[in-house]
Design a protein around this motif. Structure first.
Motif, mmCIF file in Angstrom:
data_model
loop_
_atom_site.group_PDB
_atom_site.id
_atom_site.type_symbol
_atom_site.label_atom_id
_atom_site.label_comp_id
_atom_site.label_asym_id
_atom_site.label_seq_id
_atom_site.Cartn_x
_atom_site.Cartn_y
_atom_site.Cartn_z
ATOM 1 N N UNK A 166 0.784 -1.228 0.000
ATOM 2 C CA UNK A 166 0.000 0.000 0.000
ATOM 3 C C UNK A 166 0.812 1.272 0.000
ATOM 4 N N UNK A 167 2.129 1.211 -0.267
ATOM 5 C CA UNK A 167 2.964 2.392 -0.249
ATOM 6 C C UNK A 167 3.456 2.694 -1.652
ATOM 7 N N UNK A 168 3.165 3.899 -2.142
ATOM 8 C CA UNK A 168 3.624 4.294 -3.455
ATOM 9 C C UNK A 168 4.184 5.704 -3.363
ATOM 10 N N UNK A 169 5.315 5.937 -4.010
ATOM 11 C CA UNK A 169 5.960 7.243 -3.994
ATOM 12 C C UNK A 169 6.124 7.731 -5.421
ATOM 13 N N UNK A 170 6.530 8.979 -5.583
ATOM 14 C CA UNK A 170 6.684 9.560 -6.908
ATOM 15 C C UNK A 170 7.718 8.819 -7.746
ATOM 16 N N UNK B 161 9.763 -0.964 5.373
ATOM 17 C CA UNK B 161 10.678 -1.733 6.225
ATOM 18 C C UNK B 161 9.984 -1.986 7.553
ATOM 19 N N UNK B 162 9.941 -3.246 7.984
ATOM 20 C CA UNK B 162 9.284 -3.554 9.251
ATOM 21 C C UNK B 162 9.959 -2.844 10.426
ATOM 22 N N UNK B 163 9.160 -2.442 11.386
ATOM 23 C CA UNK B 163 9.689 -1.767 12.570
ATOM 24 C C UNK B 163 10.619 -2.711 13.321
ATOM 25 N N UNK B 164 11.720 -2.194 13.781
ATOM 26 C CA UNK B 164 12.658 -2.980 14.566
ATOM 27 C C UNK B 164 13.631 -3.804 13.745
ATOM 28 N N UNK B 165 13.593 -3.671 12.428
ATOM 29 C CA UNK B 165 14.516 -4.439 11.589
ATOM 30 C C UNK B 165 15.915 -3.869 11.717
ATOM 31 N N UNK B 166 16.883 -4.740 11.888
ATOM 32 C CA UNK B 166 18.274 -4.307 12.016
ATOM 33 C C UNK B 166 19.101 -4.904 10.892
ATOM 34 N N UNK B 167 20.167 -4.241 10.568
ATOM 35 C CA UNK B 167 21.087 -4.701 9.546
ATOM 36 C C UNK B 167 22.453 -4.897 10.182
#
Length: 81
Positions: A19-23, A30-36
């Motif tokens: 449901x997210x669209x940008x120009x 990105x899921x909350x709390x995701x770490x890399x």
């Protein structure tokens, strides 16, 4: 067949990711709390891949051969011991 292809080409392309669209295009949220993990050098990655005994503080002769092989295969600069 040509009419079908022309119709598909003329249809507006709409794509939504969660449901997210940008120009500049659709993006996946990105899921909350995701770490890399921190960036590691290619040499460190090869050492991690070659850790055969599960003890990163000890490098066995077999692991040294594995490091040399992976270095050649992956085209990374030689590792200094």
């Amino acid at each position: 067949m040509r009419l079908l292809i022309a119709a598909l080409l003329l249809l507006p392309t709409v794509s939504f990711a969660q449901g997210t669209s940008f120009e500049d295009g659709p993006w996946i949220a990105i899921p909350a709390g995701m770490t890399y993990p921190e960036y590691t050098s290619p040499e460190e990655e090869i050492r991690n891949m070659a850790d055969l005994d599960g003890n990163p503080s000890v490098t066995t002769p077999e692991e040294l051969r594995m490091i040399a092989t992976l270095t050649q295969i992956l085209g990374v600069a030689p590792i200094q011991n």
